[in-house]
Scaffold this active site. Structure first.
Site, PDB file in Angstrom:
ATOM      1  N   GLY A 288       0.387  -1.019  -0.157  1.00  0.00           N
ATOM      2  CA  GLY A 288      -0.263   0.243  -0.267  1.00  0.00           C
ATOM      3  C   GLY A 288       1.012   1.122  -0.200  1.00  0.00           C
ATOM      4  O   GLY A 288       0.696   1.821  -1.198  1.00  0.00           O
TER       5      GLY A 288
ATOM      6  N   CYS B  28      -6.836  22.287  19.059  1.00  0.00           N
ATOM      7  CA  CYS B  28      -6.188  22.711  20.231  1.00  0.00           C
ATOM      8  C   CYS B  28      -5.242  21.654  21.265  1.00  0.00           C
ATOM      9  O   CYS B  28      -6.039  20.774  22.093  1.00  0.00           O
ATOM     10  CB  CYS B  28      -7.733  22.731  20.857  1.00  0.00           C
ATOM     11  SG  CYS B  28      -8.184  24.191  20.229  1.00  0.00           S
TER      12      CYS B  28
HETATM   13  N1  LLP Z   1      -2.055  -6.304   3.814  1.00  0.00           N
HETATM   14  C1  LLP Z   1      -2.124  -6.543   5.021  1.00  0.00           C
HETATM   15  C2  LLP Z   1      -3.214  -7.361   5.522  1.00  0.00           C
HETATM   16  C3  LLP Z   1      -2.362  -5.134   5.802  1.00  0.00           C
HETATM   17  O1  LLP Z   1      -2.790  -4.492   7.840  1.00  0.00           O
HETATM   18  C4  LLP Z   1      -1.496  -4.058   5.639  1.00  0.00           C
HETATM   19  C5  LLP Z   1      -1.253  -2.580   6.189  1.00  0.00           C
HETATM   20  C6  LLP Z   1      -1.061  -3.683   4.168  1.00  0.00           C
HETATM   21  C7  LLP Z   1      -1.104  -4.934   3.465  1.00  0.00           C
HETATM   22  C8  LLP Z   1      -1.169  -2.909   3.220  1.00  0.00           C
HETATM   23  O2  LLP Z   1       0.519  -2.189   4.186  1.00  0.00           O
HETATM   24  P1  LLP Z   1       1.623  -1.153   3.479  1.00  0.00           P
HETATM   25  O3  LLP Z   1       2.362  -1.732   2.176  1.00  0.00           O
HETATM   26  O4  LLP Z   1       0.735   0.089   3.507  1.00  0.00           O
HETATM   27  O5  LLP Z   1       3.245  -1.114   4.522  1.00  0.00           O
HETATM   28  N2  LLP Z   1      -1.504   3.286   9.550  1.00  0.00           N
HETATM   29  C9  LLP Z   1      -0.352   2.974   9.748  1.00  0.00           C
HETATM   30  C10 LLP Z   1      -0.230   1.178   8.856  1.00  0.00           C
HETATM   31  C11 LLP Z   1      -1.063   0.664   8.712  1.00  0.00           C
HETATM   32  C12 LLP Z   1      -1.339  -0.615   7.902  1.00  0.00           C
HETATM   33  C13 LLP Z   1      -1.912  -1.716   8.397  1.00  0.00           C
HETATM   34  N3  LLP Z   1      -2.059  -2.984   7.404  1.00  0.00           N
HETATM   35  C14 LLP Z   1       0.236   3.940   9.055  1.00  0.00           C
HETATM   36  O6  LLP Z   1       0.631   4.754   8.942  1.00  0.00           O
HETATM   37  O7  LLP Z   1       1.862   3.350   9.504  1.00  0.00           O
END
Ligand code: LLP
Length: 463
Positions: free
Chosen positions: A322, A391
């Site tokens: 992602g 805030c």
């Molecule tokens: N596949 C699954 C099953 C996941 O849970 C996630 C991310 C991805 C793929 C994609 O991961 P990426 O390649 O984007 O790292 N909010 C957090 C990240 C949470 C990710 C949750 N799952 C942040 O801002 O760093």
């Protein structure tokens, strides 16, 4: 949470207060291509451009704060992932990082699949024309209604996360007269080197079914007995913003071992494994992310080796990046409102957004870079903290940054690498209106997600 959280570089302890900042860059006007989208550069007049458009014009036309997304960069990252993994593997873009209909169309055109984890993400995907069979449906607590929607829509796979869910999906599929393709998400017991909140393969957390203690094997047993489920493979996602390949390798090895155990117990060779997402990106110049082809090679080799050792046919691999696709393709543009020097400490620079458009600094202690983009400046560097207008003193966008000392209200600042998990985790704190996402390409800018309006918020307030 970027790897550069505790740099070993010079601290300037004699002149600067304690902090995790780095040495001031040699040239504050330079834009490190590691952290900026591909088409970003500074023109001879000193104004930064993206996709051939000056940020000053963009700010006038679309307002600030706003996210600007480099479409060519997004598409080229999709291509890089698709080409790296080739035709024997599938790349699922993780929509949670950022999802909109335009993005779904680009993914479709570039031949990527999509991972969704809520019914609404599924709706966005389907409404933009993504074929359901190219969608994977995730989540650790899918409601019955969501399960029904996903099966009815014909999603290519549902990733099962618990024993209850195995039963629920099987029952729903049976009721709808369908056989649903599923994977089982296992917890491989890897401690990924990342922030605790985004590590997902150690045992003590909510996702997946543990390999340890035979739970995953039991889940496989149950799924194989249910006629309405077609178990196509095993899934493992170890966490996010990870640089070290070791965790992925251990994960791949353990997943392949489970495939071998399944073959030995049931005489069935599952055809697929999904190794999740999680590849880190550069938020600051200190971060050195892996390229998709390096990742594809490392994962391919380990899976092939382990399969040969276990005398298994090599399964089809899928991955779910992602952040690594969308993260670097966008920046957030802010206007400076106030500049407040705190003698002996640092200068607080308040911008017109904050934790409502980027919660990651407050939530994960994430590091970001920032640059003055509306003009060039040859002023001395000053140690600054870029804060928002909420805030709350934790409302920090960039904790420690060097900006030119002549920074003034009205200047535009841009924070790069905000394509992932910024708009998608944006909030209405203090009734902030969530900023638009503007796609820029070949001199054209168009809104793909519009700015919220007061009317949008008032419409929800029905009291
Ligand atoms: N596949 C699954 C099953 C996941 O849970 C996630 C991310 C991805 C793929 C994609 O991961 P990426 O390649 O984007 O790292 N909010 C957090 C990240 C949470 C990710 C949750 N799952 C942040 O801002 O760093």
């Amino acid at each position: 949470m970027s790897r550069s959280a505790h740099p070993a570089g010079p601290r300037h302890a004699d002149v600067l207060p304690e902090g995790h900042y780095h040495a001031p860059p040699a040239d504050l006007n330079a834009l490190d291509e590691k952290v900026w989208a591909h088409t970003v550069s500074r023109n001879p007049e000193g104004v930064v451009t993206v996709g051939g458009r000056e940020v000053t014009q963009l700010a006038e036309e679309f307002g600030t704060p706003a996210y600007f997304l480099d479409e060519d960069d997004f598409r080229s990252r999709c291509k890089a992932w698709r080409d790296a993994f080739g035709s024997d593997a599938d790349v699922f873009y993780a929509g949670k990082a950022f999802l909109s209909r335009a993005v779904v169309r680009w993914l479709d055109e570039e031949g990527l699949n999509l991972d969704v984890c809520s019914a609404t993400e599924l709706t966005v995907a389907l409404s933009a024309g993504m074929p359901a069979e190219r969608i994977a449906y995730h989540g650790n607590n899918k409601s019955l209604a969501e399960i029904e929607r996903a099966i009815e829509a014909g999603v290519g796979r549902i990733v099962l996360d618990s024993f209850q869910e195995i039963a629920r999906v099987a029952h729903t599929a049976q009721r709808l007269g369908k056989r649903q393709r599923v994977q089982i998400r296992v917890t491989v017991g890897v401690e990924a080197h990342t922030h605790e909140f985004i590590a997902t393969a150690h045992e003590d957390q909510k996702f997946g079914i543990g390999l340890a203690g035979g739970q995953a094997a039991e889940a496989v047993r149950r799924a194989l007995q249910l006629d309405s489920l077609e178990l196509i493979g095993i899934h493992s996602h170890i966490g996010s913003q990870i640089f070290d390949m070791a965790g992925f390798e251990v994960s791949a090895r353990r997943v392949v071992r489970l495939l071998a155990e399944i073959r030995d117990e049931h005489g069935v060779e599952l055809p697929e494994i999904d190794l999740g997402g999680g590849l880190g990106i550069a938020y600051t110049s200190d971060d050195d992310p892996r390229e998709p082809h390096e990742i594809a090679k490392a994962l391919g080799e380990i899976v092939t080796r382990e399969c040969e050792a276990a005398r298994l046919a090599t399964p089809r691999i899928s991955v779910e990046p992602g952040r690594a696709i969308v993260g670097p393709t966008a920046f957030t543009l802010y206007e400076v409102g106030t500049v407040k020097p705190l003698p002996g400490l640092r200068t607080y620079v308040s911008v017109d957004g904050g934790m409502s458009d980027n919660i990651r600094t407050a939530l994960y202690d994430a590091e970001y870079s920032v640059a003055l983009v509306s003009r060039r400046s040859d002023a001395e560097p000053m140690l600054a903290r870029v804060v928002g207008k909420h805030c709350e003193s934790g409302d920090i966008v960039v904790k420690d940054a060097f900006l030119p000392a002549d920074l003034a209200p009205g200047d535009l600042l841009a924070v790069p690498a905000t394509g992932a998990y910024c708009r998608s985790m944006a909030s209405n704190y203090n009734h902030a209106l969530r900023p638009p996402v503007v796609a820029v390409k070949d001199g054209q800018a168009r809104v793909v997600v519009r700015r919220e309006t007061e009317e949008d918020l008032l419409r929800l307030d029905v009291g």
